[in-house]
Write an enzyme that holds these catalytic residues in place. Structure first.
Site, PDB file in Angstrom:
ATOM      1  N   ASP A  93     -29.780 -28.216  36.616  1.00  0.00           N
ATOM      2  CA  ASP A  93     -29.019 -27.013  36.229  1.00  0.00           C
ATOM      3  C   ASP A  93     -27.550 -27.343  35.942  1.00  0.00           C
ATOM      4  O   ASP A  93     -26.862 -26.573  35.282  1.00  0.00           O
ATOM      5  CB  ASP A  93     -29.140 -25.879  37.262  1.00  0.00           C
ATOM      6  CG  ASP A  93     -28.750 -26.268  38.671  1.00  0.00           C
ATOM      7  OD1 ASP A  93     -29.187 -27.337  39.134  1.00  0.00           O
ATOM      8  OD2 ASP A  93     -28.008 -25.495  39.324  1.00  0.00           O
ATOM      9  N   HIS A 129     -25.573 -32.204  49.830  1.00  0.00           N
ATOM     10  CA  HIS A 129     -26.462 -31.328  49.059  1.00  0.00           C
ATOM     11  C   HIS A 129     -27.831 -31.978  48.947  1.00  0.00           C
ATOM     12  O   HIS A 129     -27.951 -33.062  48.386  1.00  0.00           O
ATOM     13  CB  HIS A 129     -25.832 -31.122  47.668  1.00  0.00           C
ATOM     14  CG  HIS A 129     -26.581 -30.202  46.773  1.00  0.00           C
ATOM     15  ND1 HIS A 129     -26.976 -28.940  47.147  1.00  0.00           N
ATOM     16  CD2 HIS A 129     -26.999 -30.341  45.497  1.00  0.00           C
ATOM     17  CE1 HIS A 129     -27.593 -28.360  46.137  1.00  0.00           C
ATOM     18  NE2 HIS A 129     -27.631 -29.193  45.129  1.00  0.00           N
TER      19      HIS A 129
HETATM   20 ZN   LIG Z   1     -26.967 -25.917  41.198  1.00  0.00          ZN
HETATM   21 ZN   LIG Z   2     -27.758 -28.717  43.060  1.00  0.00          ZN
END
Ligand SMILES: [Zn+2]
Ligand SMILES: [Zn+2]
Length: 318
Positions: free
Chosen positions: A101, A188
């Protein structure tokens, strides 16, 4: 009002439009929200991307879906006020991490400006894996590149040659006479390396979180920021989130904030510590039902943060 405060308030009043700041002097650092969205295909929000404009140059952080058109939308050609975002001047891209994304717009950033006349090679900074991404894009589009170079001979032979710069360690990753860019480690998913970027110019400090759960790196990156652009998940309507329902992703909010992202409650705590002059929410997971565009701003306030905070709309200027 200072020009900065005016820009902030104008932006708040004219959500979704380019703010009419009164001090768009050459050299004043500005932040342009290219895309405020997530992987969800919300027609009103492009994929994630932020431009920092300083001293006549543009620096783009992340290239989500639609980012190239977003840069054009903020140029005078299309009613915006930033010639720095003209296609022939898009040459600096910083990737926070390599999730699709945030990167599906990279081929567009490399190739389309070149087909439209950019001669300078784009420089792309990002975590380990960035070189493979760039190499793979150039390989995937080799037929196109060859056609344009040799077919009718209209393409120049420099503007497509993207250069990847892998950022493996925190610290200064880029500097020129307009800006110093520093990378700070974020956390993350299971990525070993992901980055928040801090842009320091003579007049402002701008920090862009990328995707992260709460971590020391974002506290360090955000310290003293004029503008902190930060991702966030709403908690009030968490049960509406697709990750709570999908069979392939059966996670609850605890899992998501432990591994992936930052809740409004957590971000309120971060903002209280780093005290940015302006907190900008982007990459919002706003599942409010019925949909309320400023629901997460309200949550942040409810969790005790009383500083300036706005919900980003595509095209906003700070
Ligand atoms: Zn993202
Ligand atoms: Zn991400």
């Amino acid at each position: 009002l200072s020009g900065w405060a005016c820009a902030l308030i104008c932006t708040a009043l004219a959500a979704g439009e380019v703010a009419a700041a009164d001090d768009a002097a050459v050299g004043a650092t500005r932040v342009v929200m290219l895309g405020s969205g997530t992987p969800m295909p919300d027609p009103a929000r492009r994929g994630p991307g932020v431009a920092v404009i300083a001293k006549g140059r543009a620096y783009v952080v992340d290239a989500g879906e639609g980012i190239f058109r977003a840069t054009a939308a903020s140029t005078p050609d299309y009613g915006g006020r930033f010639p720095e975002l003209h296609r022939t001047r898009l040459t600096r891209l910083f990737l926070t991490h390599l999730h699709s994304d945030h990167t599906v717009g990279v081929p567009a950033f490399i190739l389309l400006p070149w087909t439209l006349g950019r001669t300078e090679a784009p420089q792309i900074y990002g975590p380990p894996g960035t070189a493979r991404l760039v190499r793979g894009i150039l390989d995937a589009y080799l037929d196109d590149i060859d056609q344009r170079r040799y077919g009718l001979g209209q393409g120049n032979d420099t503007g497509w040659r993207a250069v990847a710069h892998e950022v493996a360690a925190p610290g200064v990753v880029y500097t020129d006479d307009a800006v110093t860019v520093k990378a700070f480690p974020t956390e993350h998913t299971t990525y070993p390396v992901t980055w928040a970027y801090r842009f320091e110019t003579p007049d402002r400090v701008v920090v862009i979180s990328g995707d992260t759960r709460p971590c020391q790196g974002i506290l360090d990156a955000g310290a003293g920021a004029d503008v902190l652009v930060h991702e966030v998940i709403g908690v009030d309507d968490r049960d509406k989130a697709p990750w709570g329902k999908a069979k392939h992703m059966r996670l609850d909010l605890g899992d998501v904030s432990r591994f992936y992202h930052t809740t409004t409650e957590e971000l309120a705590g971060i903002a209280k510590q780093v005290k940015p002059r302006l907190l900008v929410l982007y990459h919002e997971q706003n599942w409010s039902d019925p949909y309320e565009p400023d629901a997460l701003v309200e949550e942040i306030r409810r969790f005790g943060y009383d500083g300036q905070v706005v919900s980003a709309r595509d095209g906003d200027v700070y």
